[in-house]
Write a protein that holds these residues in place. Structure first.
Motif, PDB file in Angstrom:
ATOM      1  N   MET A  87       0.823  -1.199   0.000  1.00  0.00           N
ATOM      2  CA  MET A  87       0.000   0.000   0.000  1.00  0.00           C
ATOM      3  C   MET A  87       0.863   1.258   0.000  1.00  0.00           C
ATOM      4  SD  MET A  87      -3.035   1.139   0.064  1.00  0.00           S
ATOM      5  CE  MET A  87      -4.112   2.377   0.630  1.00  0.00           C
ATOM      6  N   GLU A  88       1.954   1.246   0.801  1.00  0.00           N
ATOM      7  CA  GLU A  88       2.812   2.427   0.850  1.00  0.00           C
ATOM      8  C   GLU A  88       3.508   2.659  -0.483  1.00  0.00           C
ATOM      9  OE1 GLU A  88       6.580   4.142   3.331  1.00  0.00           O
ATOM     10  OE2 GLU A  88       5.020   3.035   4.385  1.00  0.00           O
ATOM     11  N   MET A  89       3.874   1.563  -1.182  1.00  0.00           N
ATOM     12  CA  MET A  89       4.500   1.717  -2.492  1.00  0.00           C
ATOM     13  C   MET A  89       3.531   2.391  -3.465  1.00  0.00           C
ATOM     14  SD  MET A  89       6.434  -1.053  -4.811  1.00  0.00           S
ATOM     15  CE  MET A  89       5.558  -1.342  -6.328  1.00  0.00           C
ATOM     16  N   THR A  90       2.246   2.021  -3.403  1.00  0.00           N
ATOM     17  CA  THR A  90       1.245   2.652  -4.255  1.00  0.00           C
ATOM     18  C   THR A  90       1.154   4.138  -3.950  1.00  0.00           C
ATOM     19  OG1 THR A  90      -0.007   0.593  -4.354  1.00  0.00           O
ATOM     20  CG2 THR A  90      -1.171   2.603  -4.965  1.00  0.00           C
ATOM     21  N   LEU A  91       1.199   4.517  -2.680  1.00  0.00           N
ATOM     22  CA  LEU A  91       1.151   5.930  -2.310  1.00  0.00           C
ATOM     23  C   LEU A  91       2.391   6.668  -2.781  1.00  0.00           C
ATOM     24  CD1 LEU A  91      -0.389   5.747   1.277  1.00  0.00           C
ATOM     25  CD2 LEU A  91      -1.473   6.555  -0.824  1.00  0.00           C
ATOM     26  N   ASN A  92       3.551   6.013  -2.757  1.00  0.00           N
ATOM     27  CA  ASN A  92       4.774   6.653  -3.226  1.00  0.00           C
ATOM     28  C   ASN A  92       4.763   6.829  -4.745  1.00  0.00           C
ATOM     29  OD1 ASN A  92       5.839   6.846  -0.666  1.00  0.00           O
ATOM     30  ND2 ASN A  92       6.980   4.934  -0.816  1.00  0.00           N
ATOM     31  N   LEU A  93       4.313   5.806  -5.470  1.00  0.00           N
ATOM     32  CA  LEU A  93       4.290   5.885  -6.931  1.00  0.00           C
ATOM     33  C   LEU A  93       3.161   6.763  -7.448  1.00  0.00           C
ATOM     34  CD1 LEU A  93       5.058   2.175  -7.885  1.00  0.00           C
ATOM     35  CD2 LEU A  93       6.590   4.134  -8.064  1.00  0.00           C
ATOM     36  N   PHE A  94       2.040   6.750  -6.750  1.00  0.00           N
ATOM     37  CA  PHE A  94       0.861   7.498  -7.190  1.00  0.00           C
ATOM     38  C   PHE A  94       0.310   8.322  -6.029  1.00  0.00           C
ATOM     39  CE2 PHE A  94       0.924   3.421  -9.509  1.00  0.00           C
ATOM     40  CZ  PHE A  94       1.134   3.897 -10.797  1.00  0.00           C
ATOM     41  N   PRO A  95       0.992   9.410  -5.655  1.00  0.00           N
ATOM     42  CA  PRO A  95       0.554  10.176  -4.494  1.00  0.00           C
ATOM     43  C   PRO A  95      -0.821  10.818  -4.669  1.00  0.00           C
ATOM     44  CG  PRO A  95       2.327  11.318  -5.639  1.00  0.00           C
ATOM     45  CD  PRO A  95       2.188   9.970  -6.265  1.00  0.00           C
ATOM     46  N   LEU A  96      -1.273  11.008  -5.901  1.00  0.00           N
ATOM     47  CA  LEU A  96      -2.594  11.595  -6.151  1.00  0.00           C
ATOM     48  C   LEU A  96      -3.629  10.530  -6.495  1.00  0.00           C
ATOM     49  CD1 LEU A  96      -1.475  14.684  -8.260  1.00  0.00           C
ATOM     50  CD2 LEU A  96      -1.928  14.565  -5.803  1.00  0.00           C
ATOM     51  N   GLY A  97      -3.269   9.260  -6.322  1.00  0.00           N
ATOM     52  CA  GLY A  97      -4.185   8.157  -6.632  1.00  0.00           C
ATOM     53  C   GLY A  97      -3.931   7.591  -8.006  1.00  0.00           C
ATOM     54  N   TRP A  98      -4.419   6.399  -8.256  1.00  0.00           N
ATOM     55  CA  TRP A  98      -4.195   5.711  -9.525  1.00  0.00           C
ATOM     56  C   TRP A  98      -5.438   5.649 -10.387  1.00  0.00           C
ATOM     57  CZ3 TRP A  98      -7.489   1.672  -9.959  1.00  0.00           C
ATOM     58  CH2 TRP A  98      -8.009   1.143  -8.775  1.00  0.00           C
ATOM     59  N   GLN A  99      -6.582   5.963  -9.821  1.00  0.00           N
ATOM     60  CA  GLN A  99      -7.838   5.781 -10.526  1.00  0.00           C
ATOM     61  C   GLN A  99      -7.941   6.625 -11.797  1.00  0.00           C
ATOM     62  OE1 GLN A  99      -7.483   6.441  -7.300  1.00  0.00           O
ATOM     63  NE2 GLN A  99      -8.495   4.840  -6.122  1.00  0.00           N
ATOM     64  N   HIS A 100      -7.463   7.873 -11.737  1.00  0.00           N
ATOM     65  CA  HIS A 100      -7.565   8.716 -12.934  1.00  0.00           C
ATOM     66  C   HIS A 100      -6.648   8.219 -14.055  1.00  0.00           C
ATOM     67  CE1 HIS A 100      -4.464  10.584 -10.433  1.00  0.00           C
ATOM     68  NE2 HIS A 100      -3.958  11.106 -11.531  1.00  0.00           N
ATOM     69  N   TYR A 101      -5.539   7.565 -13.701  1.00  0.00           N
ATOM     70  CA  TYR A 101      -4.683   6.965 -14.731  1.00  0.00           C
ATOM     71  C   TYR A 101      -5.412   5.808 -15.417  1.00  0.00           C
ATOM     72  CZ  TYR A 101      -0.899   9.601 -12.560  1.00  0.00           C
ATOM     73  OH  TYR A 101      -0.118  10.592 -12.057  1.00  0.00           O
ATOM     74  N   LEU A 102      -6.074   4.987 -14.628  1.00  0.00           N
ATOM     75  CA  LEU A 102      -6.833   3.870 -15.181  1.00  0.00           C
ATOM     76  C   LEU A 102      -7.946   4.380 -16.088  1.00  0.00           C
ATOM     77  CD1 LEU A 102      -7.581   0.867 -15.361  1.00  0.00           C
ATOM     78  CD2 LEU A 102      -8.962   1.198 -13.288  1.00  0.00           C
ATOM     79  N   LEU A 103      -8.695   5.361 -15.632  1.00  0.00           N
ATOM     80  CA  LEU A 103      -9.789   5.897 -16.431  1.00  0.00           C
ATOM     81  C   LEU A 103      -9.260   6.539 -17.721  1.00  0.00           C
ATOM     82  CD1 LEU A 103     -12.827   6.279 -16.515  1.00  0.00           C
ATOM     83  CD2 LEU A 103     -12.531   8.409 -15.250  1.00  0.00           C
ATOM     84  N   GLY A 104      -8.172   7.288 -17.618  1.00  0.00           N
ATOM     85  CA  GLY A 104      -7.569   7.885 -18.807  1.00  0.00           C
ATOM     86  C   GLY A 104      -7.104   6.830 -19.797  1.00  0.00           C
ATOM     87  N   GLY A 105      -6.479   5.773 -19.296  1.00  0.00           N
ATOM     88  CA  GLY A 105      -6.037   4.682 -20.168  1.00  0.00           C
ATOM     89  C   GLY A 105      -7.198   3.993 -20.854  1.00  0.00           C
ATOM     90  N   LEU A 106      -8.292   3.808 -20.138  1.00  0.00           N
ATOM     91  CA  LEU A 106      -9.475   3.193 -20.744  1.00  0.00           C
ATOM     92  C   LEU A 106     -10.045   4.074 -21.856  1.00  0.00           C
ATOM     93  CD1 LEU A 106     -11.223   1.747 -17.561  1.00  0.00           C
ATOM     94  CD2 LEU A 106     -10.077   0.462 -19.383  1.00  0.00           C
ATOM     95  N   PHE A 107     -10.071   5.391 -21.616  1.00  0.00           N
ATOM     96  CA  PHE A 107     -10.557   6.313 -22.651  1.00  0.00           C
ATOM     97  C   PHE A 107      -9.648   6.306 -23.880  1.00  0.00           C
ATOM     98  CE2 PHE A 107     -13.101   8.811 -19.416  1.00  0.00           C
ATOM     99  CZ  PHE A 107     -14.328   8.515 -19.989  1.00  0.00           C
TER     100      PHE A 107
END
Length: 157
Positions: free
Chosen positions: A1-21
């Motif tokens: 979980m901490e690695m996710t916060l370090n790599l994506f401090p603003l969250g990962w959901q918008h990256y996923l949604l952008g990639g899907l679009f």
């Protein structure tokens, strides 16, 4: 979980949604028109309007420049709408010096010409259609990016 916060401090959901679009957009472009939505060819076809050198006057650029400009405008407008709808209202900024952005832009442009395409063409469209040369190109792009990022982080402020 901490690695996710370090790599994506603003969250990962918008990256996923952008990639899907993005994936849906290039898939729809291909399904409805049979066209591949790579951006390096948008750049070359746009130059065909103003540069009369034989390379830029090839039929593959002059015959496709209108739809490619519309495609590029759609990407820019889509990013603007995304920013207006989901952004925090402040424009993005970077601490990277302008000279590094310019040098990086030229190197990326040269690499796209050398590799016969860019990450959007090979990475999204080429891999999506299971093309072996695109896999080799993407692995080369990524290895070069990792090495360059580490060298720049080590030697430049």
């Amino acid at each position: 979980m901490e690695m996710t916060l370090n790599l994506f401090p603003l969250g990962w959901q918008h990256y996923l949604l952008g990639g899907l679009f993005i994936g849906a957009g290039v898939a729809l472009l291909f399904v409805f028109t049979g066209l591949v939505g790579g951006m390096s060819s948008v750049f070359s076809s746009t130059w065909s309007y103003v540069v009369r050198r034989p390379y830029f006057q090839q039929a593959r650029y002059t015959d496709s420049r209108l739809w490619r400009l519309v495609y590029a405008a759609g990407l820019v407008l889509g990013a603007l709408l995304w920013w207006l709808a989901l952004g925090d209202g402040t424009p993005g900024s970077t601490s990277v010096p302008v000279w590094q952005l310019v040098v990086g832009g030229f190197l990326v442009g040269y690499g796209a010409r050398l590799g016969n395409g860019c990450t959007s063409g090979h990475g999204i469209c080429g891999l999506g259609s299971l093309q072996w040369p695109s896999l080799v190109a993407v692995l080369t792009f990524m290895a070069t990016a990792f090495i360059t990022a580490n060298l720049v982080a080590r030697w430049l402020p």
